[in-house]
Design a protein around this motif. Structure first.
Motif, PDB file in Angstrom:
ATOM      1  N   LYS A 242      35.580  41.401  43.927  1.00 31.36           N
ATOM      2  CA  LYS A 242      34.952  42.673  43.533  1.00 31.36           C
ATOM      3  C   LYS A 242      34.884  43.596  44.740  1.00 31.36           C
TER       4      LYS A 242
ATOM      5  N   CYS B 299      39.941  36.690  41.901  1.00 30.58           N
ATOM      6  CA  CYS B 299      39.555  38.094  41.703  1.00 30.58           C
ATOM      7  C   CYS B 299      38.345  38.432  42.568  1.00 30.58           C
TER       8      CYS B 299
ATOM      9  N   THR C 100      45.075  38.468  34.729  1.00 28.70           N
ATOM     10  CA  THR C 100      45.653  37.860  35.931  1.00 28.70           C
ATOM     11  C   THR C 100      45.781  36.356  35.728  1.00 28.70           C
TER      12      THR C 100
ATOM     13  N   ALA D 114      44.665  39.568  43.207  1.00 27.69           N
ATOM     14  CA  ALA D 114      44.549  38.159  42.805  1.00 27.69           C
ATOM     15  C   ALA D 114      45.912  37.593  42.444  1.00 27.69           C
TER      16      ALA D 114
ATOM     17  N   HIS E 144      32.328  35.506  44.398  1.00 20.37           N
ATOM     18  CA  HIS E 144      32.305  36.971  44.338  1.00 20.37           C
ATOM     19  C   HIS E 144      30.991  37.576  44.793  1.00 20.37           C
TER      20      HIS E 144
ATOM     21  N   CYS F  17      35.630  40.556  36.779  1.00 20.44           N
ATOM     22  CA  CYS F  17      36.204  39.460  37.565  1.00 20.44           C
ATOM     23  C   CYS F  17      35.685  38.103  37.095  1.00 20.44           C
TER      24      CYS F  17
ATOM     25  N   ALA G  69      39.342  39.257  33.404  1.00 23.00           N
ATOM     26  CA  ALA G  69      40.185  38.645  34.434  1.00 23.00           C
ATOM     27  C   ALA G  69      41.094  37.581  33.837  1.00 23.00           C
TER      28      ALA G  69
ATOM     29  N   SER H  55      41.987  44.830  41.917  1.00 19.86           N
ATOM     30  CA  SER H  55      41.487  43.459  42.052  1.00 19.86           C
ATOM     31  C   SER H  55      42.405  42.447  41.376  1.00 19.86           C
ATOM     32  N   PHE H  56      42.906  42.796  40.182  1.00 18.63           N
ATOM     33  CA  PHE H  56      43.781  41.866  39.469  1.00 18.63           C
ATOM     34  C   PHE H  56      45.145  41.762  40.162  1.00 18.63           C
TER      35      PHE H  56
ATOM     36  N   TYR I 152      40.002  47.774  38.632  1.00 22.43           N
ATOM     37  CA  TYR I 152      40.385  46.442  38.165  1.00 22.43           C
ATOM     38  C   TYR I 152      41.870  46.194  38.420  1.00 22.43           C
TER      39      TYR I 152
ATOM     40  N   PRO J  56      42.443  34.232  37.906  1.00 23.45           N
ATOM     41  CA  PRO J  56      41.120  34.875  37.850  1.00 23.45           C
ATOM     42  C   PRO J  56      40.170  34.360  38.919  1.00 23.45           C
TER      43      PRO J  56
END
Length: 788
Positions: free
Chosen positions: A148, A146, A140, A206, A350, A131, A136, A202-203, A199, A143
């Protein structure tokens, strides 16, 4: 509605039975669906179709387009399938997504946990370092959004509909990006893209602008200690854990058909009353209770499942009686979340937000597989529990596979196992001190932590109070440590060779308090610089390093200082944290740590840790060190000497108290039945070790392999910090010790020589007297004859 994803197989079946049982027991509102991913050829022989309410999902374990084998992708693929094909998805507002290897302890209610539309609730997975870096940025457009997160996901159905397709596509995208699979980019310890699905989540989140409320108290791994005052709702048994001599690892049951073997359960953990006597610290004890609750609930689910499929009534046992008891029912009744504890702020940088005004801390210390480090571990662990130190503690245990086979000290502390680097795998160099930075790096790469600050100690320390970042002003970019002024290499050619910023080199060590983000950047460099200085044999000389043995033994300490200089970490240096017993304390200072690396004593009593290098104090019932004098025996003369002696006594008594409680927890027999043989055994070991040390001190080669001399050199830092004793170098003490032995031998020789001479002349005088007497007698006899 609650969802969890599984595959066709015995491994996921027993997990599903446990999770479904715990959800029923917890009173989880709404429906529960098991998303079952199976290939067509698996379904024919699969036995678990009737385990809970199930939606069959096409298996993506083998990607239909690329052929990539990646079973973890079934989770987002299953959620997408549920949204598209299940009528349940049309009649629900909130969705809770769990993992199969979890036990739920109470109802998970989104609004009570603070979930909002656009703001899901999740647990913190701090090891998702991608992230923060190029990963990231590549995958994405946002970023900066992002987060965690993972473990548990609680979100509005509209958010899930927007997220799910991106979750799946981003997972495929990250999985195919093999050029960025490396551990230093992803945090994946295997460097194999195995956490691509995480990931992908998370991506994807985001990308659609979801900002998570990160809750780091809702879920805990059994074996970890919960924060004081919190009651986790989820037990995630993804990692091995243990209670006393009992342990559990889900991977050991990968092919286990326990669901289909009537009345067979997992090995029962200790009973609550047994746990009660294992641990004195109430919060650590609570962690042990959570561990046994996890497996007991899993076994209860298996027992009920066996009954539901027509298994015969099991034979009575004490354990089955406990699972059906009112006591167990009371212990495992649903836990309810206190909504006042929920943190409603968005994640910043994060880092999981703390519910208190202070950041979370975690303490680390490094040891090896030996009886020598075991008794030190017992001492440090006891002092940690009574010190009030916040957060958890982890022992970094560096051992070879062979050493682990016979090692008896696994239960002495929460432990992270580390491959031993005593013998360097590339150079063959014997240098045990390098295990410290190697172990910290291994822990950073293999363990997820929500702590913001890490406290690093040595095993030969006793804590007297909490060591907190807020008390000493630690912050990002500014670690806290204690002065080690004898590291003269910071001022000369050594620093100029091994760091680009020699002016930033600081002479520190002993106790370290560092921000987790600094430690993540720093740990690898600490190890590399240690190896680099160790390999620089041309500059081992005492006048360059300050190492009295000129053997490169303090290379690890220079590795720390040079790595910190390289990153421009500027230390807050505190001389009031640590003291060596035997040294005069500064007036009014309440030291937080005893570092008993050097010999100290009071009157005729003394203690040197090296005398006990081979003594198995921990596994010999009621074994302890010689008791220091009673404080009341200290004279009231010199106040400085009195304060020094009182601290020395306190340290010695703390070690013995820790050992006593350790033996008590291990249910050693009554003291009177064993004390005689123990005393004799320990006396023999002590005598043997003292003799061995005299031999070791006669050879600098042997000393080079003895960790004691690192502690000898560290003495100078304490001497300079306190300014209350003369700056006597360790080598002078050794020289004085050798001179004392020589003087003693010389004196005894002189005495013996004089005694022999005295006896010789006494004999001569007696012979001369006898001769004179004989001549007189003869003369007398001759005179008498003449007269006659």
């Amino acid at each position: 509605h609650t969802l969890f994803s599984v595959e066709c197989g015995d491994y996921f079946d027993w997990q599903a039975v446990g999770l479904l049982h715990s959800l029923r027991k917890a009173g989880q509102p709404g429906g529960v669906t098991r998303l079952l991913s199976c290939a067509p050829d698996q379904l024919a022989s699969y036995r678990g179709l009737r385990i809970g309410h199930t939606l069959q999902v096409p298996s993506y374990s083998r990607h239909p387009r690329t052929g990539d084998w990646y079973p973890a992708i079934n989770k987002p693929a299953g959620v997408v399938h549920w949204l598209e094909h299940s009528p349940e998805a049309d009649n629900v507002d909130w969705v809770v997504i769990l993992d199969a290897d979890q036990i739920v302890r109470g109802p998970i209610i989104p609004w009570e946990l603070g979930a909002e539309k656009g703001k899901p609730v999740a647990a913190y997975y701090g090891y998702l370092k991608g992230c923060d870096n190029i990963l990231a940025q590549l995958h994405t457009a946002h970023p900066e959004f992002c987060d965690k997160v993972g473990g548990i996901l609680i979100m509005h159905i509209d958010d899930l509909r927007a997220l799910a397709p991106l979750w799946l596509s981003k997972t495929e995208e990250v999985r195919q990006d093999k050029s960025h699979w490396s551990t230093n980019i992803t945090g994946d310890i295997y460097g194999m893209g195995w956490i691509s699905e995480m990931y992908g989540y998370s991506f994807g989140a985001a990308e659609v602008g979801l900002r998570h409320k990160i809750n780091d108290d809702i879920m805990i791994y059994p074996g970890y200690t919960p924060r004081i005052g919190t009651e986790p709702l989820i037990l995630h048994y993804g990692l091995p854990f243990k209670v006393g001599n009992w342990s559990f690892s889900k991977l050991e049951h990968h092919e286990d058909g326990i669901v289909y073997d009537c009345n067979r359960l997992f090995p029962p953990p200790p009973f609550p009353r047994e746990v009660e006597v294992m641990e004195s610290d109430p919060n650590v004890k609570r962690a042990l209770y959570l561990s046994i609750e996890c497996i007991n609930t899993l076994n209860e689910g298996l027992l009920l499942h066996h009954t539901s499929v027509g298994c015969p009534k099991p034979q009575w046992s004490k354990y089955l009686s406990f699972l059906k008891s009112k006591r167990f029912s009371e212990l495992t009744k649903p836990k309810y979340w206190n909504s006042l504890k929920v943190e409603n702020k968005l994640t910043v940088q994060h880092v999981a937000l703390s519910k208190s005004r202070h950041p979370k801390t975690h303490t680390l210390f490094s040891t090896e597989c030996s009886s020598y480090f075991d008794w030190q571990t017992v001492g440090l662990m006891h002092s940690f529990r009574v010190s009030g130190q916040p957060g958890n503690i982890t022992r970094l245990l560096s051992c070879t596979d062979e050493e682990l086979k016979n090692y008896k000290g696994r239960d002495l502390a929460p432990t992270h196992y580390v491959p031993s680097m005593n013998r360097h795998p590339l150079t063959g160099d014997w240098y045990p001190a390098i295990n410290k930075p190697a172990a910290v790096l291994h822990w950073i790469n293999h363990v997820q932590t929500d702590a913001e600050f890490i406290v690093i100690l040595d095993a030969d320390m006793i804590m007297r109070g909490p060591i907190t970042p807020w008390e000493y002003g630690a912050k990002l970019g500014h670690p806290v440590s204690t002065p080690y002024d004898y590291l003269i290499g910071c001022d000369n050619i050594l620093a100029k060779i091994h760091t680009r910023n020699p002016s930033a080199c600081e002479k520190v060590g002993g106790v370290i308090i560092m921000h987790i983000d600094d430690l993540r950047r720093f740990a690898m460099l600490w190890l590399h610089k240690s190896e680099e200085v160790r390999a620089d044999k041309d500059h081992y000389a005492t006048n360059i390093t300050g190492d009295i043995y000129a053997s490169g033994w303090i290379s690890e300490m220079y590795g720390y200082s040079f790595a910190a200089a390289e990153l421009n970490l500027r230390h807050i240096i505190k001389s009031d944290i640590l003291i060596y017993p035997g040294y005069v304390p500064l007036p009014g200072v309440n030291y937080k740590v005893f570092h008993y690396g050097l010999r100290f004593g009071v009157g005729d009593w003394s203690f040197d840790k090296a005398d006990w290098r081979n003594a198995d104090i921990v596994n010999t019932c009621w074994a302890k060190f010689p008791e220091p004098p009673d404080p009341s025996a200290i004279t009231k003369g010199d106040q400085n000497a009195r304060e020094r002696d009182l601290l020395s006594i306190e340290c010695g008594k703390a070690l013995n108290k820790a050992l006593y409680l350790h033996h008590k927890r291990r249910n050693c027999p009554r003291l009177s039945t064993t004390i005689g043989s123990i005393s004799k055994k320990i006396e023999e070991v002590l005598t043997s070790n003292k003799s061995e040390r005299v031999t070791q001190r006669s050879s600098t080669t042997t000393i080079g392999r003895n960790v004691e001399h690192m502690d000898v050199t560290r003495q100078q830092a304490v001497e300079r910090a306190t300014d209350t004793v003369s700056r006597v170098h360790g080598s002078k003490r050794l020289a004085r010790s050798s001179k004392m032995w020589i003087f003693a031998v010389w004196a005894i020789s002189v005495v013996v020589f004089l005694l022999v001479i005295s006896m010789f002349f006494s004999d001569r005088r007696r012979s001369a007297s006898r001769s004179r007497a004989s001549r007189s007698q003869k003369a007398h006899n001759l005179t008498m004859k003449q007269t006659v």
